[in-house]
Write an enzyme that holds these catalytic residues in place. Sequence first.
Site, PDB file in Angstrom:
ATOM      1  N   SER A 261       0.861  -1.195   0.000  1.00 27.77           N
ATOM      2  CA  SER A 261       0.000   0.000   0.000  1.00 27.77           C
ATOM      3  C   SER A 261       0.891   1.237   0.000  1.00 27.77           C
ATOM      4  O   SER A 261       1.997   1.216   0.558  1.00 27.77           O
ATOM      5  CB  SER A 261      -0.868   0.029   1.256  1.00 27.77           C
ATOM      6  OG  SER A 261      -1.469   1.303   1.399  1.00 27.77           O
TER       7      SER A 261
ATOM      8  N   TYR B 235      -0.627  -0.432  10.413  1.00 27.59           N
ATOM      9  CA  TYR B 235      -0.964  -0.866   9.042  1.00 27.59           C
ATOM     10  C   TYR B 235       0.140  -0.446   8.072  1.00 27.59           C
ATOM     11  O   TYR B 235       0.619  -1.248   7.266  1.00 27.59           O
ATOM     12  CB  TYR B 235      -2.308  -0.257   8.629  1.00 27.59           C
ATOM     13  CG  TYR B 235      -2.710  -0.576   7.209  1.00 27.59           C
ATOM     14  CD1 TYR B 235      -3.207  -1.838   6.866  1.00 27.59           C
ATOM     15  CD2 TYR B 235      -2.584   0.376   6.186  1.00 27.59           C
ATOM     16  CE1 TYR B 235      -3.568  -2.137   5.560  1.00 27.59           C
ATOM     17  CE2 TYR B 235      -2.949   0.080   4.880  1.00 27.59           C
ATOM     18  CZ  TYR B 235      -3.436  -1.174   4.570  1.00 27.59           C
ATOM     19  OH  TYR B 235      -3.794  -1.463   3.272  1.00 27.59           O
TER      20      TYR B 235
END
Length: 262
Positions: A140, A153
């Site tokens: 990501s 994350y």
Amino acid sequence: MTTLPTVFITGASSGIGATYAERFARRGHDLVLVARDKLRLDKLAERLRVENNVAVEVVQADLTQSTDLSVLETRLRDDARIGILINNAGIAQAGGFLDQSPEAIERLITLNTTALTRLAAAIAPRFAQSGTGSIVNIGSVVGFAPEFGMSIYGATKAFVLFLSQGLNFELSPKGVYVQAVLPAATRTEIWERAGIDVNTLPEVMEVAELVDAALLGFDRRELVTIPPLHVAERWDALDGARQGLLSDIRQTHAAERYRPQA
Ligand SMILES: NC(=O)c1ccc[n+]([C@@H]2O[C@H](COP(=O)([O-])OP(=O)(O)OC[C@H]3O[C@@H](n4cnc5c(N)ncnc54)[C@H](OP(=O)(O)O)[C@@H]3O)[C@@H](O)[C@H]2O)c1
């Protein structure tokens, strides 16, 4: 006629994983689809079989459970038909660092990093042995951005990028292709699952556009594919700066600025 490799996709019950499944089925690949929600996987599998005349197998597994992971690892080691691993399953973080419970931290890190690494490690020796095979890891852009306030994350996604670069370094000489795909906000259920209304985000990519772009990168054998990055040279500059920094790490002595002043 050459047989296309079977594609093993984690997190295939929705979003990016389900879209990869559709696209590879359309290309004529047989599939192994993995997630927890067997009903959803079965429905998708049935549709893809009918529409594309390919074999689709469903495996129900919770990738945070070591016993489930072991079963998948055995499959990846032993099934020589599997030639592409799409390491996609992942969850996002709801709330900031101060809001995290120990259980949520463990689940997030286990799914996004441990499971992904164990599956890659299970299949890599067979790929290296045969001199072929592809591993696609879904990272990501949050992995570049501590400023987004999704520290755990983002850290897992920075791990995914680093791991992919390292695997590329180690395995590409042995004929194994490794791709890191770095989406930005994409319209999937991940947002709702993390308690965020996707419609409140200023900009969101549709999942089909994201996966089609990622597959273009795959076909071009890119190491790092960032579909929302419009100026490709930005990545080259970042990677070049990293390599420049490495060339200035000289480990015999501390840098001048850390030496005691006379
Ligand atoms: N959407 C975005 O904005 C975005 C941006 C950057 C990166 N990503 C990354 O893209 C990947 C796919 O996410 P998505 O956006 O497609 O989200 P999604 O629609 O929520 O899909 C996540 C998938 O992972 C599976 N999964 C979740 N927990 C699991 C577990 N414990 N064991 C096995 N499977 C599990 C889910 O299936 P079950 O619930 O059936 O298990 C689902 O199939 C993730 O790695 C995510 O971090 C997404």
